[in-house]
Design a protein around this motif. Sequence first.
Motif, PDB file in Angstrom:
ATOM      1  N   ASN A  92     -81.457  38.589 -34.110  1.00  0.00           N
ATOM      2  CA  ASN A  92     -80.580  39.584 -34.119  1.00  0.00           C
ATOM      3  C   ASN A  92     -81.057  40.546 -32.828  1.00  0.00           C
ATOM      4  O   ASN A  92     -79.707  40.799 -31.970  1.00  0.00           O
ATOM      5  CB  ASN A  92     -80.265  40.249 -34.713  1.00  0.00           C
ATOM      6  N   GLU A 145     -80.814  51.602 -44.869  1.00  0.00           N
ATOM      7  CA  GLU A 145     -80.094  50.309 -44.066  1.00  0.00           C
ATOM      8  C   GLU A 145     -78.805  50.520 -43.986  1.00  0.00           C
ATOM      9  O   GLU A 145     -78.250  50.433 -44.927  1.00  0.00           O
ATOM     10  CB  GLU A 145     -80.564  49.294 -44.855  1.00  0.00           C
ATOM     11  N   ALA A 157     -83.921  49.326 -34.089  1.00  0.00           N
ATOM     12  CA  ALA A 157     -84.346  47.917 -34.578  1.00  0.00           C
ATOM     13  C   ALA A 157     -85.810  47.680 -35.266  1.00  0.00           C
ATOM     14  O   ALA A 157     -86.996  48.000 -34.094  1.00  0.00           O
ATOM     15  CB  ALA A 157     -84.062  46.664 -34.330  1.00  0.00           C
ATOM     16  N   ASP A 158     -85.984  47.938 -36.477  1.00  0.00           N
ATOM     17  CA  ASP A 158     -87.413  48.342 -36.876  1.00  0.00           C
ATOM     18  C   ASP A 158     -87.785  46.667 -37.289  1.00  0.00           C
ATOM     19  O   ASP A 158     -87.408  45.708 -37.406  1.00  0.00           O
ATOM     20  CB  ASP A 158     -87.640  48.639 -38.187  1.00  0.00           C
ATOM     21  N   VAL A 159     -88.884  46.344 -36.322  1.00  0.00           N
ATOM     22  CA  VAL A 159     -89.823  44.931 -36.819  1.00  0.00           C
ATOM     23  C   VAL A 159     -90.874  45.608 -37.737  1.00  0.00           C
ATOM     24  O   VAL A 159     -92.068  45.979 -37.530  1.00  0.00           O
ATOM     25  CB  VAL A 159     -90.463  44.085 -35.621  1.00  0.00           C
ATOM     26  N   LYS A 160     -91.006  44.733 -38.645  1.00  0.00           N
ATOM     27  CA  LYS A 160     -92.028  45.344 -40.019  1.00  0.00           C
ATOM     28  C   LYS A 160     -93.211  44.072 -40.184  1.00  0.00           C
ATOM     29  O   LYS A 160     -93.881  45.238 -40.620  1.00  0.00           O
ATOM     30  CB  LYS A 160     -91.110  45.502 -41.452  1.00  0.00           C
ATOM     31  N   VAL A 201     -84.902  38.950 -37.421  1.00  0.00           N
ATOM     32  CA  VAL A 201     -85.156  40.850 -37.015  1.00  0.00           C
ATOM     33  C   VAL A 201     -85.174  40.178 -34.513  1.00  0.00           C
ATOM     34  O   VAL A 201     -84.233  40.848 -33.574  1.00  0.00           O
ATOM     35  CB  VAL A 201     -86.353  41.540 -36.429  1.00  0.00           C
ATOM     36  N   HIS A 259     -89.145  37.641 -40.375  1.00  0.00           N
ATOM     37  CA  HIS A 259     -89.633  38.372 -39.492  1.00  0.00           C
ATOM     38  C   HIS A 259     -88.985  37.763 -38.025  1.00  0.00           C
ATOM     39  O   HIS A 259     -88.310  38.424 -37.468  1.00  0.00           O
ATOM     40  CB  HIS A 259     -90.820  38.127 -38.625  1.00  0.00           C
ATOM     41  N   ASN A 312     -83.451  47.642 -39.798  1.00  0.00           N
ATOM     42  CA  ASN A 312     -84.331  46.877 -39.734  1.00  0.00           C
ATOM     43  C   ASN A 312     -83.469  45.114 -39.653  1.00  0.00           C
ATOM     44  O   ASN A 312     -84.044  44.450 -39.479  1.00  0.00           O
ATOM     45  CB  ASN A 312     -84.313  46.488 -41.478  1.00  0.00           C
ATOM     46  N   MET A 313     -82.965  44.800 -38.834  1.00  0.00           N
ATOM     47  CA  MET A 313     -81.731  44.112 -38.122  1.00  0.00           C
ATOM     48  C   MET A 313     -81.737  42.796 -38.582  1.00  0.00           C
ATOM     49  O   MET A 313     -81.652  42.093 -38.647  1.00  0.00           O
ATOM     50  CB  MET A 313     -82.549  44.001 -37.186  1.00  0.00           C
ATOM     51  N   TYR A 314     -81.591  43.054 -40.437  1.00  0.00           N
ATOM     52  CA  TYR A 314     -82.059  42.213 -40.729  1.00  0.00           C
ATOM     53  C   TYR A 314     -80.324  42.146 -41.926  1.00  0.00           C
ATOM     54  O   TYR A 314     -80.079  41.720 -42.584  1.00  0.00           O
ATOM     55  CB  TYR A 314     -83.105  42.398 -41.999  1.00  0.00           C
TER      56      TYR A 314
END
Length: 301
Positions: free
Chosen positions: A161, A90, A138-141, A158, A155, A117-119
């Motif tokens: 952002n 990250e 950008a990962d959305v988990k 994410v 989530h 992870n855009m967190y």
Amino acid sequence: MGGVLYATGYGKLSAVEVRPIEIKPLFHYWPNSLALTYSNYGCNFYCPWCQNNHLSYARPPEQGEVTPLEELVELAILSGADGLSASFNEPATQFDYVVDATLLARERGLYSMVVTNMYYTESALRKLVEAGVDGFSADVKGCPGMTRALKGVSHEVVFRNARAALDLGAHVEMVYLVVTNTNDSEDCYKWIVDKHLDLLGTDVPLHVNRYYPAHRWREPPTPLSKLMEIREYARRSGLNYVYVGNVGDPELETTRCPRCGKVLVRRSGYRVTYFNAVREEGKYKCPRCGLTIPIRGRYVP
């Protein structure tokens, strides 16, 4: 120490290598370019299927060497890279170094993007964009209600952002790793697609990627039928650019004009094999119907 806060991992890099931008994945950002990819250690998430766990769950060595910013940027230029990519772990864990490297890279005519992870906070995001980071993979988990992993993650952040990055003028592509029996339920993928449409719109690309067992997760690889089910739902819902990755099928990574269906970009092995979008006044358009295609940067032959 002694009342002073130190970033003890600053500049202690765990990996540096040149990689295609398509492997990030970014399909609408500097197509076919090369990015000098660098990482350090640590993460603010714990994904038990992490393929880079040897970096994400490790501490920087106390006596590790610091890679000077000038050396990193010079290596990018000498290696023929078109930009920098903070990836593998990250990037927010080496926030100061990413900002400083981006500022120097911009001076030397290189782009900067992150795989993230855009967190993090919106103020941190703003600082990244202001420094010159204009590409986000950008990962959305997952989705609300997940119970097997990442139970404490919101989530919504994410997508918040991702929306903020777009509003700041950056390029964003969303990546949904579909993990078997974890975030692949119908309720979950519909929440992700619907949130994407509501907050990001129809032109932000969505990568629906196949999961493979790694680290502590031993669920079987994502069935192709599940990936295609999600792809079809996303396309029926109105997303214009939906790709299926980690399966090695060039057809599922092909960009077509959403208006007339003309093939604009073909990809294979993380490289562009065919490019037929026309650049006019800084924008790419379909050569058949003239629709503007959202591509940031220039195509690198």
